[in-house]
Scaffold this motif. Structure first.
Motif, mmCIF file in Angstrom:
data_model
loop_
_atom_site.group_PDB
_atom_site.id
_atom_site.type_symbol
_atom_site.label_atom_id
_atom_site.label_comp_id
_atom_site.label_asym_id
_atom_site.label_seq_id
_atom_site.Cartn_x
_atom_site.Cartn_y
_atom_site.Cartn_z
ATOM 1 N N LEU A 1 0.835 -1.232 0.332
ATOM 2 C CA LEU A 1 0.069 0.193 -0.035
ATOM 3 C C LEU A 1 1.189 2.009 0.635
ATOM 4 C CD1 LEU A 1 -3.055 -0.767 2.150
ATOM 5 C CD2 LEU A 1 -2.653 -0.911 -0.314
ATOM 6 N N LEU A 2 2.693 0.997 -0.351
ATOM 7 C CA LEU A 2 4.046 1.776 -0.285
ATOM 8 C C LEU A 2 2.662 3.422 -1.117
ATOM 9 C CD1 LEU A 2 5.156 3.232 2.006
ATOM 10 C CD2 LEU A 2 6.703 2.386 0.725
ATOM 11 N N THR A 3 2.821 2.526 -2.428
ATOM 12 C CA THR A 3 1.915 3.158 -4.120
ATOM 13 C C THR A 3 0.282 3.062 -4.133
ATOM 14 O OG1 THR A 3 2.342 1.413 -5.194
ATOM 15 C CG2 THR A 3 4.480 3.305 -4.705
ATOM 16 N N PRO A 4 -0.053 3.535 -4.586
ATOM 17 C CA PRO A 4 -1.240 3.719 -5.148
ATOM 18 C C PRO A 4 -1.752 2.344 -6.251
ATOM 19 C CG PRO A 4 -0.934 5.858 -5.392
ATOM 20 C CD PRO A 4 -0.092 5.087 -5.645
ATOM 21 N N GLU A 5 -0.727 1.928 -7.150
ATOM 22 C CA GLU A 5 -1.380 0.901 -7.933
ATOM 23 C C GLU A 5 -0.742 -0.168 -7.373
ATOM 24 O OE1 GLU A 5 2.320 2.972 -8.958
ATOM 25 O OE2 GLU A 5 0.574 4.572 -8.964
ATOM 26 N N GLY A 6 -0.574 -0.183 -6.677
ATOM 27 C CA GLY A 6 -0.101 -1.782 -5.903
ATOM 28 C C GLY A 6 1.036 -2.539 -6.831
ATOM 29 N N THR A 7 2.380 -2.209 -6.601
ATOM 30 C CA THR A 7 2.815 -2.639 -7.789
ATOM 31 C C THR A 7 3.615 -4.125 -7.210
ATOM 32 O OG1 THR A 7 4.421 -1.139 -7.284
ATOM 33 C CG2 THR A 7 3.166 -0.941 -9.822
ATOM 34 N N LEU A 8 3.525 -4.109 -6.156
ATOM 35 C CA LEU A 8 4.792 -4.916 -5.663
ATOM 36 C C LEU A 8 3.715 -6.551 -5.309
ATOM 37 C CD1 LEU A 8 7.143 -5.332 -4.263
ATOM 38 C CD2 LEU A 8 5.758 -5.175 -1.659
ATOM 39 N N PHE A 9 2.425 -6.510 -5.095
ATOM 40 C CA PHE A 9 2.168 -7.776 -5.648
ATOM 41 C C PHE A 9 0.696 -8.108 -6.279
ATOM 42 C CE2 PHE A 9 3.539 -8.006 -1.469
ATOM 43 C CZ PHE A 9 4.208 -9.229 -0.736
ATOM 44 N N GLN A 10 0.204 -9.474 -6.206
ATOM 45 C CA GLN A 10 -0.749 -9.413 -7.687
ATOM 46 C C GLN A 10 -2.041 -9.080 -6.223
ATOM 47 O OE1 GLN A 10 -1.379 -11.692 -10.863
ATOM 48 N NE2 GLN A 10 0.808 -10.158 -11.212
ATOM 49 N N ALA A 11 -3.005 -8.866 -7.241
ATOM 50 C CA ALA A 11 -4.058 -8.875 -6.216
ATOM 51 C C ALA A 11 -4.838 -10.322 -5.269
ATOM 52 C CB ALA A 11 -5.449 -8.476 -6.961
ATOM 53 N N ASP A 12 -4.676 -10.714 -6.175
ATOM 54 C CA ASP A 12 -4.493 -12.253 -5.644
ATOM 55 C C ASP A 12 -3.992 -12.612 -4.664
ATOM 56 O OD1 ASP A 12 -6.847 -12.715 -6.892
ATOM 57 O OD2 ASP A 12 -5.930 -14.463 -8.578
ATOM 58 N N THR A 13 -2.879 -12.589 -4.669
ATOM 59 C CA THR A 13 -1.865 -12.602 -3.675
ATOM 60 C C THR A 13 -1.538 -11.657 -2.169
ATOM 61 O OG1 THR A 13 -0.317 -12.912 -5.492
ATOM 62 C CG2 THR A 13 0.680 -12.594 -3.273
ATOM 63 N N TYR A 14 -2.524 -10.368 -2.680
ATOM 64 C CA TYR A 14 -2.173 -9.371 -1.865
ATOM 65 C C TYR A 14 -3.442 -9.769 -1.539
ATOM 66 C CZ TYR A 14 -3.990 -5.246 0.535
ATOM 67 O OH TYR A 14 -4.498 -4.483 1.679
ATOM 68 N N ASN A 15 -4.960 -10.459 -1.435
ATOM 69 C CA ASN A 15 -6.301 -11.497 -0.775
ATOM 70 C C ASN A 15 -5.332 -11.888 0.177
ATOM 71 O OD1 ASN A 15 -7.809 -9.712 -2.089
ATOM 72 N ND2 ASN A 15 -8.820 -11.432 -3.985
ATOM 73 N N LYS A 16 -4.402 -12.902 -0.544
ATOM 74 C CA LYS A 16 -3.952 -14.099 0.854
ATOM 75 C C LYS A 16 -3.129 -13.738 1.829
ATOM 76 C CE LYS A 16 -4.016 -17.595 -3.205
ATOM 77 N NZ LYS A 16 -2.624 -17.970 -3.548
ATOM 78 N N LEU A 17 -2.580 -12.491 1.522
ATOM 79 C CA LEU A 17 -1.671 -12.097 2.492
ATOM 80 C C LEU A 17 -2.746 -10.986 3.632
ATOM 81 C CD1 LEU A 17 1.057 -9.745 0.070
ATOM 82 C CD2 LEU A 17 1.266 -11.629 2.124
ATOM 83 N N PHE A 18 -3.723 -10.421 3.204
ATOM 84 C CA PHE A 18 -4.459 -9.971 4.377
ATOM 85 C C PHE A 18 -5.881 -11.157 5.171
ATOM 86 C CE2 PHE A 18 -7.752 -8.344 0.804
ATOM 87 C CZ PHE A 18 -8.781 -9.380 1.513
ATOM 88 N N THR A 19 -5.937 -12.337 4.191
ATOM 89 C CA THR A 19 -6.398 -13.391 4.619
ATOM 90 C C THR A 19 -5.325 -14.047 5.632
ATOM 91 O OG1 THR A 19 -7.350 -13.922 3.104
ATOM 92 C CG2 THR A 19 -7.242 -15.527 4.287
ATOM 93 N N MET A 20 -3.637 -14.094 5.676
ATOM 94 C CA MET A 20 -3.331 -15.332 6.476
ATOM 95 C C MET A 20 -2.979 -14.552 7.559
ATOM 96 S SD MET A 20 -3.780 -17.865 4.617
ATOM 97 C CE MET A 20 -2.508 -18.677 6.089
ATOM 98 N N HIS A 21 -3.202 -12.658 7.311
ATOM 99 C CA HIS A 21 -2.363 -11.903 8.443
ATOM 100 C C HIS A 21 -3.654 -11.765 9.337
ATOM 101 C CE1 HIS A 21 -1.745 -8.870 10.896
ATOM 102 N NE2 HIS A 21 -2.470 -8.192 10.146
ATOM 103 N N GLY A 22 -4.880 -11.911 9.135
ATOM 104 C CA GLY A 22 -5.881 -11.788 10.286
ATOM 105 C C GLY A 22 -6.328 -12.780 10.647
#
Lengths: 549, 247
Positions: free
Chosen positions: A64-85
């Motif tokens: 979330l450092l950049t608006p476009e979110g260049t680091l991860f694909q959207a799918d991967t991001y979904n996994k990140l916040f799920t596994m964090h939670g």
């Protein structure tokens, strides 16, 4: 044996025999029935999961450092916040204080040799490990992207990830928490030392008792919900599937019936820790003992009646929403009672700002912000506006990190001398507390503003005008990480090089301070007898608090 | 041993180190067992609540589904289970009396009745399989090929004299009923299996002569568990087989 001389200040020494050196070897740990050793096993496990969840959080903030979110694909991001939670909620926050500090302290505080059911206590850790293994298996096989709430029908039908594995992991870990709660209830009822009446119990015991009630009554409902979810996903039975006439909102009802009380599982033990710290470092009797004690029970009871405030926009009826809104406001009363009573305890006390007290003061401030913004969310109209935005994220983290994690760290510092027999370096610890407080606010306060401006949660990208606040938040997260890593380093350091603490470095009341640090395996050489109220700080006979060599 | 024994004159071999007396130990484990049963009630409670919600929502389908399962097998199983509770109670009594052979006999009888129950349950499940009433992709209550014996739609048309289309819709909705039927009786059967494991353990201990008037807690708690599972069935039987039944 005694080397104490009269003229010079006595040099404290570690007790010859204590629970850590009673016997050695991996078997003596893995087959232990000693509540103190099981607490240490939990401490190691939960520290691992805390930092694992932290790594996911760091990845989220980097994305979330950049608006476009260049680091991860959207799918991967979904996994990140799920596994964090999932990691943080089920494998750190829910067990944290009860399984570590509670396991260690409940028998000591009630003057017992152990918990009432030591085998069940050990079993609880093994069950937790099995659940954790399932969760880790789900993680390494690609992660899960449902969000930690597992909402149907997304989780039951549409996603291709290993939802069942993770749900089974959470289900199994739930039984660990049931066993812990059951053990505490039985111990508090049946194992109290002579003279330790209910009115003399430490507030930490009251809050863990209230927590145990929620664990025992709530967790089984989560269990059956996850079983139905797994059946739904595995066999398409249709209880939550609208295509077959099922109702996804029922899943939300059943999920939140546990998961709302679960936030009180997470915060109540923290409140108990704060009550202990605040009175000790104010050198004053706690203000309104019975109010603080019974507010814990009130939170446990009210906590079961507010779950649908998570569902105001999920299509529940207006009338039930009204009632749930009202009840959600009501649950703020016992929480506020606690905050007022802590403040009144500090008022005109002889306050010293040792590290645990710094964390406690941080807790009171941050929890108040988190609690008050909770009232915003309980208000029907405003909730429609800020629902599913970063406002909710900020509120939740103010209570869970600003509240619960601060309390956990405060408690770890307060009882570290009891756990390890040694003192941590005070200067570094104060610095860590300060860094944590600053980093935390920098991370999460911008999220209130972001949420109020309308930035939705759980999205991998955002409009460019939100970037400044997001950069602030990410910067804060990196400071916060330093605040969390520092204690890990100096706690480990202090185990070898720390000053010997002695039985009661804080001159605190409470039975746990009347035995040596670290305590012997059987806790007390003689069963203690309690003759007066707790927290008799500031009385003329305070110096007589026995300091047993 | 260095630590001093402060209280207690009696020292039963079954007294765990953290307790001062057998009485304290018994009280503690009693409370623990009841709290455990409370968690079980909450777990089944969630399922029962969901059942009641859907029963109100799909009343017709629940009547149709309920009518299609065999009340006589269900009734027979109820008798079997109540019988097993009796033998279990006798087993606890013989443990309190210290009668070793009677304990073994009664536990064996309890296990036998438990197996009969599970056998009948398996037969009922097999019937459901034959009738294509297992929820999921192969579910068919409208008389598909090979599923004629489970044609609930046809029965509805004959019995209620409603149009075929409406009957087919209700028949389709019985899948929710059967979801609950399998989830509830399945969870119950799982508890029966766990109970059988528990009984095996108790059987071995009883044969070894572990239990007598001073110490019979495991037997008592095994009994409490068995009775609890029995009581769950006492609720399941009317909910699934009786109250929604046609005529």
């Amino acid at each position: 044996m005694s080397t104490v001389t009269i003229s010079t200040p006595p040099k404290l020494e570690m007790p010859v025999k204590h629970y850590l050196n009673d016997n050695y070897g991996i078997r003596s740990w893995l087959l232990t029935k000693d509540h103190k050793r099981i607490a240490i096993l939990y401490l190691l496990t939960l520290t691992f999961f805390f930092f694992l969840g932290g790594v996911f959080a760091a990845m989220i903030r980097l994305q979330l450092l950049t608006p476009e979110g260049t680091l991860f694909q959207a799918d991967t991001y979904n996994k990140l916040f799920t596994m964090h939670g999932v990691n943080m909620v089920f494998f750190f926050l829910v067990p944290s204080i009860p399984a570590v500090l509670g396991n260690f302290l409940v028998p000591l505080m009630v003057g017992a040799k152990d918990l009432a059911l030591p085998k069940i206590n050990l079993a609880s850790w093994y069950i937790f490990i099995i659940g954790a293994a399932f969760a880790l298996a789900a993680l390494v096989s690609g992660g899960v992207d449902t969000g930690w709430t597992f909402y149907t029908p997304l989780s039951s039908g549409y996603l291709k990830t290993h939802v069942i594995t993770l749900a089974v992991g959470v289900l199994i870990a739930g039984f660990a928490s049931i066993f812990t709660g059951l053990n505490f209830i039985v111990t508090v009822h049946r194992m109290r030392a002579p003279g330790l009446t209910w009115g003399r119990l430490p507030l930490f015991i009251w809050s863990n008792y209230a927590t145990s009630i929620i664990m025992v009554l709530g967790t089984p409902v989560l269990a059956i919900t996850l079983i139905l979810l797994a059946l739904e996903r595995g066999f398409h039975i249709g209880i939550f599937d609208p295509k077959l006439g099922g109702d996804p909102v029922l899943f939300q009802h059943m999920f939140w019936f546990y998961s709302h009380p679960a936030v009180y599982i997470m915060i109540l033990p923290g409140m108990g820790v704060i009550s202990e710290i605040v009175t000790c470092f104010s050198r004053k009797r706690v203000f309104g003992y019975s109010f603080v004690a019974f507010s814990s029970i009130a939170i446990a009871v009210f906590g079961f009646l507010v779950w649908a405030h998570h569902m105001f926009v999920a299509g529940i009826s207006t009338y039930s929403a009204l009632v749930f809104s009202l009840l959600s406001f009501a649950v703020a009363i016992p929480s506020a009672v606690k905050v007022f009573n802590w403040t009144a305890t500090i008022y005109k006390g002889s306050v010293s700002f040792d590290t645990p007290m710094l964390y406690a003061l941080g807790f009171i401030g941050l929890f108040t912000v988190g609690g008050l913004t909770g009232l915003f969310l309980a208000a029907l109209g405003l909730d429609v506006h800020v629902h599913d935005t970063y406002f909710v994220i900020a509120h939740f983290h103010y209570v869970m990190v600003g509240g619960m994690v601060m309390a956990y760290l405060g408690g770890m510092h307060f009882w570290w001398p009891k756990l390890s027999g040694r003192l941590y370096p005070e200067g570094w610890a104060k610095l860590a507390a300060l860094i944590t407080f600053i980093g935390f606010n920098l991370t999460f306060f911008p999220q209130f503003i972001l949420g109020y401006m309308g930035m939705p949660r759980r999205l991998a990208a955002y409009p460019p005008e939100f970037q400044v606040l997001n950069v602030l938040s990410t910067a804060g997260a990196s400071i916060l990480a330093v605040g969390f890593i520092l204690p890990l380093i100096y706690f480990l350091w202090s185990m070898k090089y720390g000053e010997v603490a002695g039985p009661n470095p804080w001159r605190a009341t409470g039975l746990e301070w009347q035995t040596s640090s670290p305590p012997p395996t059987h806790n007390f050489d003689h069963t203690p007898v309690v003759t007066r109220e707790p927290y008799h700080y500031g009385e003329e006979d305070e110096e007589e608090v026995p300091v047993v060599p | 041993m260095s630590h001093s024994q402060t209280t207690t004159t009696e020292h039963h071999p079954a007294l765990a180190h953290q307790f001062d007396s057998m009485a304290q130990q018994r009280e503690a484990s009693n409370l623990g067992m009841w709290v455990f049963l409370l968690t079980e009630i909450m777990m089944f409670g969630g399922l029962f609540t969901a059942y009641l919600i859907y029963r109100l929502k799909y009343y017709e389908a629940f009547v149709a589904g309920s009518t299609s399962i065999s009340v006589s097998w269900g009734f027979a199983n109820t008798l079997v289970l109540i019988g097993s509770s009796l033998t279990m109670a006798m087993a606890v009594w013989s443990a309190q009396q210290g009668k070793r052979r009677l304990q073994v006999l009664f536990i064996a009888m309890t296990m036998l009745l438990g197996s009969v129950f599970l056998g009948v349950k398996a037969k009922e499940y097999y019937d459901k399989y034959e009738e294509c009433h297992i929820p999921g992709s192969s579910f068919n209550a409208e008389g598909g090929p090979g599923c004629e014996s489970g044609d609930i739609a046809k029965e509805l048309v004959e019995r209620e004299h409603i149009p075929l289309e409406a009957a087919r819709q209700t028949a389709h909705q019985t899948q929710i009923f059967f979801s609950f039927y399998f989830a509830m009786t399945g969870l119950h059967a799982l508890h029966m299996f766990l109970g059988m494991g528990l009984m095996t353990w108790l059987l071995l201990r009883a044969r070894r002569g572990d239990f007598g008037p001073e110490y019979y807690s495991p037997m008592e708690y095994g009994g409490l568990y068995w009775h609890f599972v029995d009581i769950v069935w006492i609720y399941l039987f009317p909910l699934l087989y009786l109250i929604s039944r046609h005529r």
